[in-house]
Design an enzyme around this catalytic site. Structure first.
Site, PDB file in Angstrom:
ATOM      1  N   CYS A   1       0.877  -1.171   0.000  1.00 13.19           N
ATOM      2  CA  CYS A   1       0.000   0.000   0.000  1.00 13.19           C
ATOM      3  C   CYS A   1       0.915   1.222   0.000  1.00 13.19           C
ATOM      4  O   CYS A   1       1.904   1.242  -0.730  1.00 13.19           O
ATOM      5  CB  CYS A   1      -0.993  -0.034   1.160  1.00 13.19           C
ATOM      6  SG  CYS A   1      -0.271  -0.377   2.785  1.00 13.19           S
ATOM      7  N   THR A   2       0.639   2.239   0.793  1.00 18.86           N
ATOM      8  CA  THR A   2       1.518   3.409   0.809  1.00 18.86           C
ATOM      9  C   THR A   2       2.665   3.221   1.781  1.00 18.86           C
ATOM     10  O   THR A   2       3.838   3.368   1.418  1.00 18.86           O
ATOM     11  CB  THR A   2       0.719   4.686   1.149  1.00 18.86           C
ATOM     12  OG1 THR A   2      -0.187   4.969   0.072  1.00 18.86           O
ATOM     13  CG2 THR A   2       1.651   5.881   1.317  1.00 18.86           C
TER      14      THR A   2
END
Length: 262
Positions: free
Chosen positions: A161-162
């Site tokens: 994800c981030t």
């Protein structure tokens, strides 16, 4: 395996010749291998096949050479649409698959501040726990897509994800559990983010430092919020994998054949 990142018991069990769990990259700090953990029938997860990470938009040429050496062929990107547009990537040899799980915790925290309400670390922790609960039902189809990718091919894959901590952390917990890794080890892997992840120099909306500490780190209570919901709503992870994610006994046997040694 980086034994300094494990409990003494786990470190003692690790082979001195095992590969490094953390992959050193210029453009990602939380890129790591899920290999080496003991799963079904005492068989270990294969090294250099399954990886979890923070976002890949900042990779350097040297980083790409490292990933080519790992034969990394696929990425499963759990970031929301705005996140992936803001930090886009398209790297040669890596097929990116968007499995969109939109972030909510920062937006909810910012909304509370905009309303003039105080935001404490305790409030932030509650928001994080709610986020993890949303993974269980609302975003089950996205995590089911990850399993389908894993069943379709054994080509080395990274999911991210981030920051590589929340959506990625839940995905790693599901995958390791499906491979028969015990709950304590799953939690150890989850908490490694706090030792590896480096926050970006610039961050989102101004918030109290203690709140940012909650949002940028992982806590056992976050993952437990999701697993407790699984137990409450499904009676346990086995039924959840089967009914919510489509990972039945045959699928788990295939995952074991593909991703466990021996």
């Amino acid at each position: 395996m980086d034994t300094e990142l494990l409990t003494p018991a786990a470190a003692a069990a690790a082979s001195a010749s095992a590969p490094s769990r953390s992959i050193a990259l210029d453009g990602a700090s939380n890129f790591r291998d899920l290999g080496g953990y003991t799963g079904l029938d005492g068989r270990r997860v294969r090294w250099r096949t399954l990886f979890r990470a923070d976002h890949l938009a900042g990779l350097s040429l040297a980083d790409l050479q490292v990933l080519q050496g790992l034969k990394l062929a696929r990425s499963a990107d759990f970031r929301g649409k705005m996140e992936s547009a803001h930090l886009a990537y398209e790297w040669p040899g890596i097929a990116r698959h968007a499995l969109v799980v939109e972030p909510t915790v920062v937006q909810r925290a910012s909304a509370l501040l905009a309303e003039g309400r105080d935001l404490t670390a305790a409030h932030a922790e509650e928001l994080m726990q709610d986020t993890y609960r949303s993974f269980v039902h609302a975003y089950a189809p996205r995590f089911a897509q990850l399993f389908q990718m894993l069943l379709d091919s054994q080509d080395p894959l990274v999911f991210h994800c981030t920051a590589g901590k929340d959506r990625t952390g839940w995905a790693a917990a599901l995958l390791l559990t499906a491979l028969g890794v015990d709950e304590e080890t799953v939690m150890q892997d989850y908490l490694l983010t706090n030792q590896l992840y480096q926050r970006p120099a610039t961050t989102f909306a101004a918030m109290p430092p203690e709140v940012l500490d909650v949002l940028w780190r992982v806590q056992a209570s976050y993952l437990t919020a999701a697993t407790d919901m699984v137990r409450s709503d499904f009676g346990g992870m086995d039924r959840y994998l089967r009914e919510a994610l489509g990972v039945d006994t045959a699928a788990r046997d295939r995952l074991a054949a593909l991703y466990l040694e021996g």
